[in-house]
Write a protein that holds these residues in place. Sequence first.
Motif, PDB file in Angstrom:
ATOM      1  N   LYS A 230       0.845  -1.197   0.000  1.00  0.00           N
ATOM      2  CA  LYS A 230       0.000   0.000   0.000  1.00  0.00           C
ATOM      3  C   LYS A 230       0.876   1.241   0.000  1.00  0.00           C
ATOM      4  O   LYS A 230       1.816   1.362   0.788  1.00  0.00           O
ATOM      5  CB  LYS A 230      -0.935   0.026   1.210  1.00  0.00           C
ATOM      6  N   ALA A 231       0.540   2.190  -0.912  1.00  0.00           N
ATOM      7  CA  ALA A 231       1.240   3.464  -0.962  1.00  0.00           C
ATOM      8  C   ALA A 231       0.720   4.374   0.134  1.00  0.00           C
ATOM      9  O   ALA A 231      -0.401   4.218   0.621  1.00  0.00           O
ATOM     10  CB  ALA A 231       1.056   4.112  -2.331  1.00  0.00           C
ATOM     11  N   GLY A 232       1.531   5.326   0.518  1.00  0.00           N
ATOM     12  CA  GLY A 232       1.191   6.214   1.620  1.00  0.00           C
ATOM     13  C   GLY A 232      -0.076   7.007   1.380  1.00  0.00           C
ATOM     14  O   GLY A 232      -0.392   7.397   0.259  1.00  0.00           O
ATOM     15  N   ALA A 233      -0.824   7.246   2.467  1.00  0.00           N
ATOM     16  CA  ALA A 233      -2.030   8.074   2.400  1.00  0.00           C
ATOM     17  C   ALA A 233      -1.622   9.528   2.505  1.00  0.00           C
ATOM     18  O   ALA A 233      -0.762   9.890   3.305  1.00  0.00           O
ATOM     19  CB  ALA A 233      -2.974   7.702   3.539  1.00  0.00           C
ATOM     20  N   THR A 234      -2.251  10.380   1.670  1.00  0.00           N
ATOM     21  CA  THR A 234      -1.806  11.769   1.618  1.00  0.00           C
ATOM     22  C   THR A 234      -2.918  12.787   1.619  1.00  0.00           C
ATOM     23  O   THR A 234      -2.656  13.972   1.716  1.00  0.00           O
ATOM     24  CB  THR A 234      -1.005  12.003   0.323  1.00  0.00           C
ATOM     25  N   VAL A 235      -4.156  12.352   1.458  1.00  0.00           N
ATOM     26  CA  VAL A 235      -5.230  13.318   1.264  1.00  0.00           C
ATOM     27  C   VAL A 235      -5.864  13.697   2.592  1.00  0.00           C
ATOM     28  O   VAL A 235      -6.219  12.847   3.383  1.00  0.00           O
ATOM     29  CB  VAL A 235      -6.312  12.753   0.321  1.00  0.00           C
ATOM     30  N   ALA A 236      -6.004  15.004   2.829  1.00  0.00           N
ATOM     31  CA  ALA A 236      -6.704  15.492   4.009  1.00  0.00           C
ATOM     32  C   ALA A 236      -7.915  16.290   3.553  1.00  0.00           C
ATOM     33  O   ALA A 236      -7.806  17.152   2.694  1.00  0.00           O
ATOM     34  CB  ALA A 236      -5.778  16.377   4.852  1.00  0.00           C
ATOM     35  N   ARG A 237      -9.081  16.009   4.137  1.00  0.00           N
ATOM     36  CA  ARG A 237     -10.307  16.668   3.699  1.00  0.00           C
ATOM     37  C   ARG A 237     -10.757  17.721   4.701  1.00  0.00           C
ATOM     38  O   ARG A 237     -10.589  17.569   5.903  1.00  0.00           O
ATOM     39  CB  ARG A 237     -11.426  15.638   3.519  1.00  0.00           C
ATOM     40  N   GLU A 238     -11.363  18.763   4.175  1.00  0.00           N
ATOM     41  CA  GLU A 238     -12.005  19.781   4.990  1.00  0.00           C
ATOM     42  C   GLU A 238     -13.351  20.099   4.375  1.00  0.00           C
ATOM     43  O   GLU A 238     -13.568  19.914   3.192  1.00  0.00           O
ATOM     44  CB  GLU A 238     -11.146  21.056   5.048  1.00  0.00           C
ATOM     45  N   ASN A 239     -14.259  20.635   5.161  1.00  0.00           N
ATOM     46  CA  ASN A 239     -15.585  21.035   4.674  1.00  0.00           C
ATOM     47  C   ASN A 239     -16.237  19.962   3.821  1.00  0.00           C
ATOM     48  O   ASN A 239     -16.563  20.206   2.660  1.00  0.00           O
ATOM     49  CB  ASN A 239     -15.496  22.331   3.855  1.00  0.00           C
ATOM     50  N   PRO A 240     -16.448  18.750   4.326  1.00  0.00           N
ATOM     51  CA  PRO A 240     -17.000  17.688   3.490  1.00  0.00           C
ATOM     52  C   PRO A 240     -18.391  17.977   2.988  1.00  0.00           C
ATOM     53  O   PRO A 240     -18.852  17.321   2.073  1.00  0.00           O
ATOM     54  CB  PRO A 240     -16.996  16.471   4.428  1.00  0.00           C
ATOM     55  N   ARG A 241     -19.081  18.972   3.562  1.00  0.00           N
ATOM     56  CA  ARG A 241     -20.423  19.301   3.084  1.00  0.00           C
ATOM     57  C   ARG A 241     -20.437  20.661   2.396  1.00  0.00           C
ATOM     58  O   ARG A 241     -21.477  21.282   2.253  1.00  0.00           O
ATOM     59  CB  ARG A 241     -21.408  19.330   4.261  1.00  0.00           C
ATOM     60  N   GLY A 242     -19.291  21.124   1.962  1.00  0.00           N
ATOM     61  CA  GLY A 242     -19.218  22.443   1.335  1.00  0.00           C
ATOM     62  C   GLY A 242     -19.967  22.492   0.023  1.00  0.00           C
ATOM     63  O   GLY A 242     -20.209  21.495  -0.617  1.00  0.00           O
ATOM     64  N   ASN A 243     -20.351  23.705  -0.393  1.00  0.00           N
ATOM     65  CA  ASN A 243     -21.019  23.856  -1.684  1.00  0.00           C
ATOM     66  C   ASN A 243     -19.994  24.032  -2.780  1.00  0.00           C
ATOM     67  O   ASN A 243     -18.793  23.941  -2.556  1.00  0.00           O
ATOM     68  CB  ASN A 243     -22.011  25.031  -1.639  1.00  0.00           C
ATOM     69  N   LEU A 244     -20.467  24.332  -3.995  1.00  0.00           N
ATOM     70  CA  LEU A 244     -19.562  24.403  -5.145  1.00  0.00           C
ATOM     71  C   LEU A 244     -18.523  25.498  -4.986  1.00  0.00           C
ATOM     72  O   LEU A 244     -17.400  25.372  -5.440  1.00  0.00           O
ATOM     73  CB  LEU A 244     -20.373  24.648  -6.416  1.00  0.00           C
ATOM     74  N   ALA A 245     -18.910  26.591  -4.330  1.00  0.00           N
ATOM     75  CA  ALA A 245     -17.972  27.701  -4.175  1.00  0.00           C
ATOM     76  C   ALA A 245     -16.877  27.381  -3.176  1.00  0.00           C
ATOM     77  O   ALA A 245     -15.846  28.031  -3.149  1.00  0.00           O
ATOM     78  CB  ALA A 245     -18.720  28.961  -3.731  1.00  0.00           C
ATOM     79  N   SER A 246     -17.116  26.395  -2.310  1.00  0.00           N
ATOM     80  CA  SER A 246     -16.092  26.018  -1.331  1.00  0.00           C
ATOM     81  C   SER A 246     -15.963  24.514  -1.290  1.00  0.00           C
ATOM     82  O   SER A 246     -16.281  23.862  -0.308  1.00  0.00           O
ATOM     83  CB  SER A 246     -16.456  26.565   0.049  1.00  0.00           C
TER      84      SER A 246
ATOM     85  N   GLU B  48      -2.975   3.769  -3.139  1.00  0.00           N
ATOM     86  CA  GLU B  48      -3.246   2.569  -3.943  1.00  0.00           C
ATOM     87  C   GLU B  48      -2.680   1.334  -3.269  1.00  0.00           C
ATOM     88  O   GLU B  48      -1.657   1.377  -2.582  1.00  0.00           O
ATOM     89  CB  GLU B  48      -2.639   2.708  -5.347  1.00  0.00           C
ATOM     90  N   GLU B  49      -3.357   0.216  -3.521  1.00  0.00           N
ATOM     91  CA  GLU B  49      -2.953  -1.068  -2.959  1.00  0.00           C
ATOM     92  C   GLU B  49      -2.723  -2.072  -4.081  1.00  0.00           C
ATOM     93  O   GLU B  49      -3.378  -2.009  -5.122  1.00  0.00           O
ATOM     94  CB  GLU B  49      -4.034  -1.591  -2.006  1.00  0.00           C
ATOM     95  N   ARG B  50      -1.798  -2.992  -3.851  1.00  0.00           N
ATOM     96  CA  ARG B  50      -1.531  -4.078  -4.796  1.00  0.00           C
ATOM     97  C   ARG B  50      -1.428  -5.382  -4.020  1.00  0.00           C
ATOM     98  O   ARG B  50      -0.804  -5.439  -2.951  1.00  0.00           O
ATOM     99  CB  ARG B  50      -0.230  -3.827  -5.583  1.00  0.00           C
TER     100      ARG B  50
END
Length: 713
Positions: A236-252, A505-507
């Motif tokens: 498995k390759a390293g995890a890198t994504v951090a999320r913010e505002n998961p319910r944001g609208n299109l402008a954010s 990604e995983e293999r």
Amino acid sequence: MGSKWRKAKLALGLNLCVYVPRTLDDSAAPSSERLSDAALLSPTNWDSRPMTPTPSSHGLRLAKSGSKPSKQTCSICLTKMKQGGGHAIFTAECSHSFHFHCISSNVKHGNQLCPVCRAKWKEIPFQAPTLDPLPGRASVGWPQTDAMMTVVHRLPPPPRRDRRHVVPLLQVPEPSVFNDDESLDLQPAFAERSSGNKIAAGHNAGKIVEIKTYPEVSAASRSNSYDNFTVLVHLKAGATVARENPRGNLASLPQLSQTPRAPVDLVTVLDISGSMAGTKLALLKRAMGFVIQNLGSNDRLSVIAFSSTARRLFSLRRMSDAGRQHALQAVNSLVANGGTNIAEGLRKGAKVMEERREKNPVASIILLSDGQDTYTVSGSSGNQPQPNYQLLLPLSIHGGDNAGFQIPVHAFGFGADHDASSMHSISEISGGTFSFIETEAVIQDAFAQCIGGLLSVVVQELQVGIECMHPSIHLGSLKAGSYPSRVMADTRSGFIDVGDLYADEERDFLVSINVPAESSMNQTSLLKVRCAYRDPITKEMTTLESAEIKLERPEISGEAVVSIEVDRQRNRLQAAEAMSQARTVAERGDLAGAASILENCRRLLSETVSAKSHDRLCIALDAELKEMQERMASRHVYEASGRAYILSGLSSHSWQRATARGDSTDGSSLVQSYQTPSMTEMLTRSQATFLGSPSAQRLIQPLWSFGSQPKPR
């Protein structure tokens, strides 16, 4: 030209100066054809209230009186044209309507045909030099939700003296050598800007690749020997994504982490043959606009358009603000006509990659076609052998018989008439994936999923080495799908060439060995796994290895409990083998036999340990096999979609990488087992551009919560 400037009251309540063309030559398209084309893009529910009077029979269309917005769609950018949206609307005499800025950009390169019905215009709309607001009012602010067109809005108009003598893009002389790529001029740490959003795959100071191993059972009686013992190697390759505002609208929209990522050299090879005219080409332009807007300033893009011949629209250039402007203009100027010469398009795409002076760490080609190449290979018939699809690929892409993959081609088969066999072969030979776009509206999502991966490469040149530890143990086989693998002559070691990995990604690879009986030892040392890879940012090579894989050897062992991880991957490989066999039988015309193979595989999977444990991957495989059975209901159904659906599934499983299949790339679909967070994030961004429609609300909901759902490996 006898044209005049008129003042027109727009829906946003401002007086804007716009150019209104006076005449139109409609003879190029019969009215019946125009009505048919218009029906494809016209709204189904019109407001019957009266229109505000228009200054001429065609030209600028004014807003309806009343407060209810129009539901008409711009045939270029495919967004709604509605009251109060801040856009001037141009309606031609052929009845097709466009945002004024969209059509003025479309004609800047000399294209004088209606993009939908092909009617020839004698006079064409140009963007006014200035848009002067009323005294005391602020300048018009174009809505930022229309991500594809925001760059085009800021383009200065061509000098007045040049307006009559614009040379169409496909007539611009092409250099003999494509060594005119724009200098990389990389910013510090490759920090990327992407339309105000950071799309990044992070550089980890720690371990980028994780190795796990699973023997099929944890203990085996020392008095027994085993000839076909399985060990699972999981990466498995390293995890890198951090999320913010998961319910944001299109402008954010949710912002990704701002960690650096490896920049990309991308060449898109696009089919603009006659069959792409109308809705298909409009959707392709929109999808390319999305790609352009989501590439960073250190990424470089070149576009090849092909029909009977191929042409490079522009050189490999950075997607800075100026680069995006140029790319959007070029893509918007495309006109569909001619035949389908895939080989020539790929030759030009490969030439861009071959002759570039500098190279970004990641390079890839995206190929889209809705037809069959009739210039290089001919179809098989009767006793004729299968076509040699390798002829479609330049040597520099597939590297010949003795070389590894160089530039992967990610192929997208569009609609029911494309040659799925050739597109799958092109991707398979080059090391790319094959996606089947059954429904036209999914093309942007399919591209989004692909670039979501390409913009998140964290590992390159990954090679896995397996070494036997016990002197009596030998390797039997390495089950690695489409990845090149080899067992050394002494059968004591073997290697798998994996190449690039996207973030997260995983293999999974299954290693078959023999296990000897032990006279007195309580453990048997089986294998050791080593990985070597290159960091695409630092260019450094890293080597890591697992601990020794050991098998407990009690004198008497109880009932063996099979590892669910091993069983899950056996099921995946068994399903992929059934798909391949069913496809072979179907190609011989025996659809009933092919469906029977798939049904038998479903029955066998239902009896496995993972199925009885309600493993999600096993459920997904069963759903996928059932879908394939349904697409073998008749020869017509198989030819139209069954073959392409199976091949895109095979591509996904053989590379363990997500592909678009059928009419959905929805992350909640049980079929999509290989989507990474970066792909999901880009899909969310793509689908957010359609937030106004109920189907968009349905599609986007599972993607926001995807990270919290159990995900099959």
